[in-house]
Design a protein around this motif. Structure first.
Motif, mmCIF file in Angstrom:
data_model
loop_
_atom_site.group_PDB
_atom_site.id
_atom_site.type_symbol
_atom_site.label_atom_id
_atom_site.label_comp_id
_atom_site.label_asym_id
_atom_site.label_seq_id
_atom_site.Cartn_x
_atom_site.Cartn_y
_atom_site.Cartn_z
ATOM 1 N N ARG A 1 -49.530 -8.541 18.090
ATOM 2 C CA ARG A 1 -49.476 -7.481 17.076
ATOM 3 C C ARG A 1 -48.864 -7.999 15.776
ATOM 4 N NH1 ARG A 1 -46.192 -4.351 14.524
ATOM 5 N NH2 ARG A 1 -44.356 -5.264 15.520
ATOM 6 N N ILE A 2 -47.770 -8.737 15.914
ATOM 7 C CA ILE A 2 -47.093 -9.259 14.721
ATOM 8 C C ILE A 2 -47.998 -10.226 13.970
ATOM 9 C CG2 ILE A 2 -45.182 -10.706 13.933
ATOM 10 C CD1 ILE A 2 -43.496 -9.514 16.199
ATOM 11 N N ALA B 1 -51.299 -11.636 9.314
ATOM 12 C CA ALA B 1 -52.569 -12.031 8.705
ATOM 13 C C ALA B 1 -52.974 -11.038 7.617
ATOM 14 C CB ALA B 1 -53.654 -12.126 9.774
ATOM 15 N N LYS B 2 -52.786 -9.747 7.888
ATOM 16 C CA LYS B 2 -53.111 -8.738 6.881
ATOM 17 C C LYS B 2 -52.198 -8.861 5.658
ATOM 18 C CE LYS B 2 -54.962 -5.341 10.155
ATOM 19 N NZ LYS B 2 -54.790 -4.000 10.763
ATOM 20 N N LEU C 1 -40.902 -9.681 10.045
ATOM 21 C CA LEU C 1 -41.867 -9.893 11.119
ATOM 22 C C LEU C 1 -41.762 -11.297 11.704
ATOM 23 C CD1 LEU C 1 -45.027 -8.102 9.670
ATOM 24 C CD2 LEU C 1 -43.751 -7.441 11.712
ATOM 25 N N GLU C 2 -41.540 -12.293 10.857
ATOM 26 C CA GLU C 2 -41.420 -13.661 11.367
ATOM 27 C C GLU C 2 -40.194 -13.805 12.260
ATOM 28 O OE1 GLU C 2 -41.603 -16.169 7.930
ATOM 29 O OE2 GLU C 2 -43.800 -16.255 7.947
ATOM 30 N N ALA D 1 -38.936 -11.335 14.023
ATOM 31 C CA ALA D 1 -39.295 -10.628 15.260
ATOM 32 C C ALA D 1 -40.248 -11.467 16.104
ATOM 33 C CB ALA D 1 -39.940 -9.278 14.911
ATOM 34 N N TRP D 2 -41.151 -12.240 15.422
ATOM 35 C CA TRP D 2 -42.080 -13.099 16.151
ATOM 36 C C TRP D 2 -41.330 -14.145 16.972
ATOM 37 C CZ3 TRP D 2 -43.150 -18.183 16.741
ATOM 38 C CH2 TRP D 2 -44.373 -18.520 17.328
ATOM 39 N N LEU D 3 -40.306 -14.749 16.364
ATOM 40 C CA LEU D 3 -39.544 -15.772 17.071
ATOM 41 C C LEU D 3 -38.859 -15.193 18.312
ATOM 42 C CD1 LEU D 3 -37.942 -17.733 14.088
ATOM 43 C CD2 LEU D 3 -39.690 -18.556 15.661
ATOM 44 N N GLU D 4 -38.305 -13.967 18.177
ATOM 45 C CA GLU D 4 -37.651 -13.333 19.321
ATOM 46 C C GLU D 4 -38.658 -13.051 20.436
ATOM 47 O OE1 GLU D 4 -35.629 -9.878 17.965
ATOM 48 O OE2 GLU D 4 -34.274 -10.955 16.629
ATOM 49 N N ALA D 5 -39.829 -12.509 20.050
ATOM 50 C CA ALA D 5 -40.843 -12.207 21.061
ATOM 51 C C ALA D 5 -41.400 -13.482 21.696
ATOM 52 C CB ALA D 5 -41.978 -11.399 20.432
#
Length: 627
Positions: free
Chosen positions: A569-570, A575-576, A615-616, A618-622
């Motif tokens: 999702r992130i 990308a958007k 978001l970046e 959050a991406w690292l955490e996920a």
């Protein structure tokens, strides 16, 4: 600095070709030399003479007593019945190398995803290359000779190798020397402090330059400028001499003979014609608004999902470079775009006006044309092409691509790898495509040919997709870059290859943290290996779900699935955001004189940047949970 290796007056002639003539070169401690030159000029032969596996016709090679030498050949001829352990460490006792931090670093950098017992017969070309490199680097020779070491390595592997060699042979006070033959110009700039150019023009000369590839190009350009100035002066003098001869005294006097001799000397001093690599820019067919769209595409292979509900849209004039881990689906992505493969679900929407041509990695398309001559292959595609208002025949086109008359009339089966790749690229271009897909286009090409290809692609107006580990090429011809990280998504890379390397490092760190081995074990196939693959490349169960988090609390499968969905999702949102940022920058440029509009757009841009940063993180955490 201590002298290690020297070549004194070496000469070598093969058939009627002079490869080396009275060449004297030397290597001292701390030297990091890159060798460049046209294909077939003798670069690999020079390395083999240094290594003692080839003998020159004249001259001699000397080496300091007690020094060690190791060489990586261009082809990995490894025994199929050997294992990774046999090749890397032979009969050495485990405790001898397992306690060496330098050896463990080589393991982690090159073969962490392979099992010790993996048989060579089951390894891919890239894996065999990495094993051969590891076997050489753990020996830590005083003089290291590498022939095309980046072949089959991905971007990450090339970056690791460059850092390792720079640290080993480039730190102040270190001993040893490195000589490398490669077409990877980024690698040359990162690693080398000197350059040798094997001319390949029949003189047998080798020219030396200080600095890496960029410095070499600047120095060569300056030499060319000076030569052009000297040639212009010589031409002016020649014209004056010939004019005098036309007006001069009768031939029975001595003065005209003197003038004739002078004119002959000037003509003899004229440099030989350069082997031109000028590549014609072909006209492209009209390209409409719709080009290629991947819509909710999913593709799976046995044991792995390559693409999971991926949407990616390509517009007219888009120029993308694709990087990614081996096996992530780069070639499969090109097959989807080319129409050679259908997705398992979703669809590939194709514009009505597109004309797609593809340069494959092994150029197998030419195999069925092996009996034809090179010029006949182009004639078969298109007899005549208009370039810059001039009509050129197939023979003229192949000449512009660097084929001599002899090579243009050579059967395709007898052409070298680089010549086949150049021929196939020309064959594609004369068909006037408007979408061009290139899979590792730099393989087998020398640096001058690469520069010519880049000049061509740089101004080519169609939609261009390039899969390559050549960072120099990607940064030159692609406007944007995307990554396949092996998680089923296509990730936009606003920061280019550097961002990709940071993402890969973060993913590896997250995997090591989840398995409770932050430093890695240094043992192939062990818990420190990213993905923990065995001989056949199958998962060995050392990922987060199996290993836990190091404290005894294991992550549930539900947590991992949720984290993977969050990562997807992130990445879709990122990308958007990247697309929206590009649109805002374009709008700001168009409305530069409207202060209020620029202020409003700039505020939107700052909000997007802030959201992207969140978001970046959050991406690292996920990603740490997803593994």
């Amino acid at each position: 600095m201590a002298h290690l290796l020297g070549a004194d007056g070496i000469a070598l002639t093969i058939g009627t070709r002079t490869l080396l003539a009275d060449v004297s070169l030397g290597l001292d401690d701390g030297d990091r030399v890159g060798i460049v030159g046209p294909n077939g000029a003798g670069k690999s032969t020079l390395l083999r003479i240094f290594a003692g596996t080839a003998l020159p016709d004249g001259g001699r090679v000397t080496r300091v007593g007690g020094s060690t030498l190791g060489m990586l050949d261009q082809r990995d001829e490894l025994p199929d019945d050997a294992t990774v352990l046999d090749l890397v460490h032979g009969d050495a006792e485990t405790h001898v190398w397992a306690s060496d931090a330098r050896v463990r670093e080589v393991h982690d950098g090159l073969i962490a995803d392979l099992g010790w017992d993996a048989p060579v017969a089951k390894l891919s070309g890239g894996q065999r290359r990495r094993v051969a490199l590891a076997a050489l680097l753990v020996q830590d020779p005083d003089v290291l000779l590498l022939d095309e070491p980046t072949n089959h390595l991905d971007v990450e592997g090339v970056a690791w190798l460059a850092a390792h060699l720079r640290e080993r042979y480039g730190r102040p006070g270190t001993t040893g020397a490195l000589v490398v033959v490669t077409h990877d110009r980024w690698f040359l700039d990162e690693v080398c402090s000197r350059m040798w150019e094997v001319r390949g023009d029949g003189t047998g000369a080798v020219d030396g330059y200080e600095g890496g590839y960029a410095a070499y190009i600047l120095a060569r350009a300056e030499r060319a400028r000076q030569a052009a100035t000297a040639a212009e002066k010589r031409d002016n003098l020649l014209r004056k001499e010939l004019a005098w001869l036309r007006r001069g005294a009768p031939a029975r006097t001595s003065k005209p003979k003197f003038r004739l001799d002078a004119a002959s000397a000037l003509i003899d001093d004229e440099p030989p014609p350069r082997d031109s690599m000028e590549l014609a820019r072909m006209a492209t067919r009209r390209l409409g608004k719709d080009v290629l769209d991947l819509e909710s595409v999913s593709v799976a292979v046995p044991g792995k999902v390559l693409f999971d509900d991926v949407t990616w849209r390509l517009g007219p004039g888009d120029r993308y470079g694709i990087v990614g881990v081996n096996g992530a689906g780069k070639t499969t992505l090109l097959a989807l775009l080319a129409g050679r493969r259908e997705p398992d679900s979703g669809r590939v929407k194709r514009g009505k006006t597109i004309h797609v041509r593809e340069l494959s990695q092994d150029v197998a398309e030419l195999d069925e044309l092996g009996s034809l001559k090179a010029v006949e292959v182009i004639e078969q595609e298109k007899g005549r092409v208009v370039v810059d208002g001039k009509e050129l025949t197939a023979s003229q086109l192949t000449e512009k691509l660097g084929f001599t008359r002899e090579r243009a009339y050579t059967p395709v089966r007898d052409l070298s790898g680089g010549e086949r790749r150049r021929l196939q690229l020309l064959r594609l271009l004369v068909s006037e495509p408007n979408v061009l897909l290139l899979d590792e286009p730099t393989n087998d090409l020398d640096t001058d040919t690469l520069a010519a290809v880049e000049d061509l692609l740089d101004g080519w107006p169609g939609t261009l997709i390039v899969v390559s580990h050549d960072r120099y090429l990607l940064e030159r011809v692609a406007d944007r870059q995307v990554a396949l990280l092996g998680d089923g998504t296509i990730r936009d890379l606003p920061g280019g290859v550097e961002e990709y390397l940071r993402l890969r490092a973060a993913a590896k760190a997250a995997g090591a943290s989840a398995s409770g081995t932050p430093g890695g074990s240094g043992t192939p196939g062990g818990s420190g290996a990213a993905g923990g693959t065995g001989a056949a490349g199958t998962t060995s169960g050392t990922g987060p779900a199996a290993a836990g988090n190091g404290s005894g609390d294991e992550l549930s499968q539900r947590d991992i699935r949720a984290a993977k969905k969050e990562v997807s999702r992130i990445e879709r949102r990122l990308a958007k955001i990247a697309q929206k940022e590009a649109e805002l920058h374009e709008n700001i440029a168009q409305q530069a004189t409207d202060y209020q509009a620029v202020a409003r757009l700039d505020a939107e841009l700052r909000d997007l940047v802030s959201e992207r940063d969140e978001l970046e993180a959050a991406w690292l955490e996920a990603a740490e949970v997803a593994g």
